[in-house]
Write an enzyme that holds these catalytic residues in place. Structure first.
Site: not given
Ligand code: OXD
Ligand code: MN
Length: 594
Positions: A73, A201, A210, A230, A252, A254, A281, A375
């Site tokens: 991102r 991507y 998102k 989130h 992110s 964690c 997520d 991913r």
């Molecule tokens: C993030 C994801 O970056 O879920 O939060 O990819």
């Molecule tokens: Mn996320």
């Protein structure tokens, strides 16, 4: 324009307009059929966009490599195009909507020439659920179509559910030249519109995730009285068979997916505890008829980080990727026609192609085989611990909301807020210390309120006000209790003090007991902290002693005083937009620390 798929005028007019702009050679509506998916996979393999993997070992699995400059991102190129800069707030990039449309249309113009326009009708949430929202994404990428088919509910049934309604999110994605200098991810919350150009991507182009389910939906939630967060959603089943649900937000890196798919420690498994995954997520949350808050996972799959996923760290995630999965930017083992990534096992392939497309010998090369942000896109139904409530259109009732971050010294293993508003304060000051995994200095505190910093579609101070306002509508005994956890506390030698992973269930158990008033706690300046003897250490006594636990639960007034300076500085960015309730919470904290 007419179509056999829908008579919805708002849909047809908008698509016609976009056809005039981007000039595709061909238009294909995604109908949700297995045959169409099969044909698109085959076409993707012919063009080289997709690589078909070993169908015996990984049935219906494919590999894709993005451009090397297009692997994550891009927060710096993500914009909230609200009418005024103030409405986007100090933590978002802002662009004037008229200027943004003009710039984006100039980039997109004629960009589908010689290409196909895919029209993807999709639902975030089970089709027809009162929580759900519909979107239509136009894209010129088969990879995007195949990912959206996994991550959302797509096809004719979505158009039927939409009927002639105008309430749907417009999404235009144009790959263009994948030019990083002209890459823009723009959200227009007031217009229910997303435009994404020059990327291929995941997070930038799977517009349901998102862009819609967080940035646009957070604004919709503000206007309509619900919340887009989130947050993962998990259910903890106790030995009596009762399941209670927890939503949790972490920045992110964690371990959100790991927590969502947690495997209970052996002693808990023996007693009959189970953990069920509803989402890893995103949560959409609203009040149910009984006055409690209910949550759904609007997604239909997992877009997880591959490196580090293995049959010890997260066997449920790994199992989810064994069928019908798209892998992006991992290494390709040519001997077995399977995939590999760092941390999968200790046996890297020697005859492979790395994520950049170059030959790679995993035993000799010092380069990585998989991109650190590579991913898997895996169907949720593959997950061995997927909740029976995953498709429940009414969602699951939330007992607890958990915030967390990575803090080496400051935050205790777990603490509970005094009430809803204090809980909102705890979420608003969430922060994580940077790790070596990201570029930049290590150990720097990055504020990430509710883990929404890059995902809030409007002014964050107004978003906090929305949280406060939601709380006002909840009766005290119905509102979820709000907690903060820190799995990452370190001792003076720099070692992690808490084992984490499955053992985090020990902390969740305390949290759920607190929700039912079954355990006492100590009041501290920051909130309620467990008595060490109330965290169950059965089976890990050799790793964690009561003294260790006491050290992890310690609240240092000096460190927290320093922290309040950081909070004050952060709040200062929002001027007098900060809700008065949160300003009062900060004052209370400062007084408590005197
Ligand atoms: C993030 C994801 O970056 O879920 O939060 O990819
Ligand atoms: Mn996320």
């Amino acid at each position: 324009m007419t179509s056999s798929f829908t008579k919805n005028k708002s849909v047809l007019d908008w698509i016609e307009d976009k056809i005039d702009l981007v000039k595709p050679d061909k238009i294909v509506w995604i109908d949700g059929s297995k045959e169409q998916v099969e044909a698109l996979r085959a076409e993707g393999c012919e063009t080289g966009e997709m690589i078909k993997l070993n169908q015996e070992l990984l049935p219906e699995c494919y590999l894709h490599r993005t451009a090397v400059n297009d692997v994550a991102r891009v927060e710096g190129r993500t914009f909230i195009c609200a009418p005024t800069k103030d409405e986007a707030g100090p933590t978002n990039n802002w662009m004037d909507p008229d200027e943004a449309y003009k710039m984006l249309y100039d980039i997109a113009r004629d960009s589908y020439k010689g290409r196909t326009m895919y029209v993807i009708p999709y639902s975030m949430g089970p089709v027809g659920s009162p929580f759900s929202k519909i979107g239509i994404e136009l894209t010129d990428s088969i990879y995007v179509v195949l990912n959206m088919v996994i991550m959302t509910r797509t096809g004719v049934k979505v158009l039927e559910a939409l009927g002639d309604s105008d309430d749907w999110v417009r999404g235009l994605h144009c790959k263009c030249q994948i030019d990083p200098e002209k890459r823009y991810i723009c959200q227009f919350p007031q217009d229910n519109t997303i435009i994404s150009v020059n990327s291929g991507y995941g997070g930038n182009v799977l517009l349901g995730k998102k862009c819609f389910a967080l940035r646009i939906a957070s604004y919709q939630g503000k206007m309509e009285g619900w919340q887009a967060e989130h947050m993962l959603i998990l259910g903890v089943e106790d030995p009596t068979g009762k399941v209670r649900y927890i939503c949790a937000a972490f920045p992110s890196a964690c371990g959100k997916t790991n927590l969502a798919m947690l495997i209970p420690p052996e002693s808990y498994r023996k007693k009959g505890y189970k953990v069920w995954t509803v989402g890893d997520d995103i949560s959409w949350i609203r009040k149910g008829p009984d006055g409690r808050l209910y949550a759904i996972n609007p997604e239909n799959g997992f877009f997880g980080v591959a490196p580090g996923t293995n049959d010890k760290s997260n066997p449920n995630a790994l199992a989810s990727t064994r069928q019908g999965t798209i892998f992006t930017n991992v290494a390709h083992d040519l001997d077995t026609n399977t995939v590999w990534w760092e941390g999968l096992d200790k046996n890297p392939p020697t005859n492979a192609i790395d994520w950049t497309g170059k030959p790679w010998n995993g035993k000799e090369s010092t380069e990585k085989g998989a991109n650190p942000n590579s991913r898997f896109t895996a169907p949720a139904v593959n997950c061995p611990c997927i909740s029976s409530e995953f498709e429940n259109p009414d969602g699951v009732p939330i007992s607890a909301i958990v915030f967390g971050g990575r803090r080496a010294k400051l935050a205790p293993l777990v603490y509970q807020s005094r009430d809803w508003n204090h809980g909102v304060f705890v979420g608003s000051v969430m922060a994580s210390e940077t790790t070596a995994a990201a570029a930049g200095a290590v150990g720097v505190v990055r504020r990430d309120p509710m883990a929404m910093l890059p995902f809030c579609g409007y002014n964050m101070a107004d978003y906090w006000q929305h949280w406060i306002d939601i709380g006002k509508t909840l009766e005290k005994d119905k509102a979820p209790k709000i907690f903060n956890v820190n799995w990452f506390r370190k001792d003076d030698e720099g070692n992690f003090m808490w084992p984490g992973f499955g053992d985090n269930l020990r902390v969740l158990e305390w949290i759920l007991k607190r929700c039912e008033d079954k355990v006492d706690a100590d009041e501290t300046p920051i909130g309620y902290v467990p008595k060490a003897e109330d965290i169950n250490l059965e089976g890990i006594e050799d790793k964690v002693t009561i003294d260790d636990l006491n050290a992890m639960l310690d609240v240092s007034k000096d460190l927290w005083k320093e922290e309040t300076d950081g909070i004050e500085e952060f709040y200062g960015k929002f001027g007098d937009r900060i809700p008065k309730e949160l300003a009062a919470e900060l004052d209370t904290l400062k007084n408590n620390l005197k």
